[in-house]
Design an enzyme around this catalytic site. Structure first.
Site, PDB file in Angstrom:
ATOM      1  N   HIS A 108       0.850  -1.182   0.000  1.00 49.86           N
ATOM      2  CA  HIS A 108       0.000   0.000   0.000  1.00 49.86           C
ATOM      3  C   HIS A 108       0.893   1.242   0.000  1.00 49.86           C
ATOM      4  O   HIS A 108       2.112   1.147   0.168  1.00 49.86           O
ATOM      5  CB  HIS A 108      -0.926   0.004   1.227  1.00 49.86           C
ATOM      6  CG  HIS A 108      -0.198  -0.048   2.525  1.00 49.86           C
ATOM      7  ND1 HIS A 108      -0.195  -1.145   3.341  1.00 49.86           N
ATOM      8  CD2 HIS A 108       0.578   0.871   3.144  1.00 49.86           C
ATOM      9  CE1 HIS A 108       0.541  -0.909   4.396  1.00 49.86           C
ATOM     10  NE2 HIS A 108       1.020   0.311   4.298  1.00 49.86           N
TER      11      HIS A 108
HETATM   12  C1  T46 Z   1       3.024   0.648   6.803  1.00 52.39           C
HETATM   13  C2  T46 Z   1       3.802  -0.600   7.012  1.00 52.39           C
HETATM   14  C3  T46 Z   1       5.278  -0.352   7.085  1.00 52.39           C
HETATM   15  C4  T46 Z   1      -3.853  -0.866  13.739  1.00 52.39           C
HETATM   16  O1  T46 Z   1      -4.912  -1.108  14.331  1.00 52.39           O
HETATM   17  N1  T46 Z   1      -3.066   0.187  14.136  1.00 52.39           N
HETATM   18  C5  T46 Z   1      -1.883   0.477  13.532  1.00 52.39           C
HETATM   19  O2  T46 Z   1      -1.214   1.443  13.936  1.00 52.39           O
HETATM   20  C6  T46 Z   1      -1.452  -0.327  12.424  1.00 52.39           C
HETATM   21  C7  T46 Z   1      -0.148  -0.021  11.698  1.00 52.39           C
HETATM   22  C8  T46 Z   1      -2.256  -1.377  12.048  1.00 52.39           C
HETATM   23  N2  T46 Z   1      -3.428  -1.631  12.691  1.00 52.39           N
HETATM   24  C9  T46 Z   1      -4.230  -2.776  12.293  1.00 52.39           C
HETATM   25  C10 T46 Z   1      -4.826  -2.703  10.909  1.00 52.39           C
HETATM   26  C11 T46 Z   1      -4.884  -4.167  10.470  1.00 52.39           C
HETATM   27  O3  T46 Z   1      -6.056  -4.757  10.966  1.00 52.39           O
HETATM   28  O4  T46 Z   1      -3.377  -3.937  12.281  1.00 52.39           O
HETATM   29  C12 T46 Z   1      -3.686  -4.792  11.204  1.00 52.39           C
HETATM   30  C13 T46 Z   1      -2.472  -5.010  10.302  1.00 52.39           C
HETATM   31  O5  T46 Z   1      -2.183  -3.777   9.622  1.00 52.39           O
HETATM   32  P1  T46 Z   1      -1.617  -3.736   8.122  1.00 52.39           P
HETATM   33  O6  T46 Z   1      -2.164  -4.873   7.347  1.00 52.39           O
HETATM   34  O7  T46 Z   1      -1.835  -2.364   7.576  1.00 52.39           O
HETATM   35  O8  T46 Z   1      -0.052  -3.971   8.391  1.00 52.39           O
HETATM   36  P2  T46 Z   1       1.154  -3.921   7.357  1.00 52.39           P
HETATM   37  O9  T46 Z   1       2.297  -4.596   8.014  1.00 52.39           O
HETATM   38  O10 T46 Z   1       0.747  -4.415   6.019  1.00 52.39           O
HETATM   39  O11 T46 Z   1       1.507  -2.348   7.178  1.00 52.39           O
HETATM   40  C14 T46 Z   1       1.989  -1.615   8.274  1.00 52.39           C
HETATM   41  C15 T46 Z   1       1.272  -0.256   8.368  1.00 52.39           C
HETATM   42  O12 T46 Z   1      -0.141  -0.472   8.380  1.00 52.39           O
HETATM   43  C16 T46 Z   1       1.602   0.669   7.242  1.00 52.39           C
HETATM   44  O13 T46 Z   1       1.214   1.991   7.571  1.00 52.39           O
HETATM   45  O14 T46 Z   1       3.490   1.566   6.149  1.00 52.39           O
HETATM   46  O15 T46 Z   1       3.391  -1.378   8.148  1.00 52.39           O
END
Ligand code: T46
Length: 135
Positions: A49
């Site tokens: 993303h």
């Molecule tokens: C990014 C990369 C480097 C939350 O509730 N709070 C938070 O602060 C974050 C980061 C995530 N979440 C929840 C949202 C999803 O249900 O945790 C779950 C996993 O998040 P996501 O799929 O977005 O995680 P990544 O590892 O794909 O991405 C993350 C960050 O979301 C993003 O901003 O730049 O790490």
């Protein structure tokens, strides 16, 4: 530059090493959120993303992982394997994290609270917004 590497200054003595992160000093924004990613499956690819406005610094404080970025048609992969180096990502940058070692802990300092509305999760939307930004 939307993607920059950062070398942290190490405070070291005979006991070991220490790095301090201070907002608006060596971290170029107000730190509103800190999160960390660990226990990642070896074949997992995270991210996929971009963000509209968020700035983030990624530091692999244990183990290693790859961060692949794309901005303005430029693609790079950064191998993070040290608590002394960070990757500062801001602006319209597609990012993917992969190749996590079993002991990897990826620490992220973020300039804003978690807001799903700031995410661009569709790659075609990312390309369109990049084009609009350049027009
Ligand atoms: C990014 C990369 C480097 C939350 O509730 N709070 C938070 O602060 C974050 C980061 C995530 N979440 C929840 C949202 C999803 O249900 O945790 C779950 C996993 O998040 P996501 O799929 O977005 O995680 P990544 O590892 O794909 O991405 C993350 C960050 O979301 C993003 O901003 O730049 O790490």
């Amino acid at each position: 530059m939307p993607v920059q590497t950062i070398n942290f200054h190490i405070k070291g003595d005979s006991r070991g090493s220490l790095i301090a992160c201070e907002q608006n000093h060596n971290i170029p924004f107000d730190i509103k959120r800190v999160y960390y990613i660990f226990n990642t499956a070896p074949d997992a690819v995270r991210g996929k993303h971009a963000h509209k406005t968020l700035g983030q610094i990624l530091v692999c404080i244990s183990g290693s992982c790859d961060i692949s970025t794309e901005e303005n048609g430029r693609q790079n992969t950064y191998y993070l394997n040290s608590p002394t180096h960070g990757l500062y990502i801001s602006g319209l940058v597609w990012r993917e994290m992969s190749n996590f070692s079993p002991d990897a802990v990826l620490l992220v300092l973020a300039s804003d609270y978690y807001k799903e509305s700031d995410y661009i999760r569709n790659y075609k939307d990312f390309l369109r917004l990049t084009k609009e930004q350049n027009d």
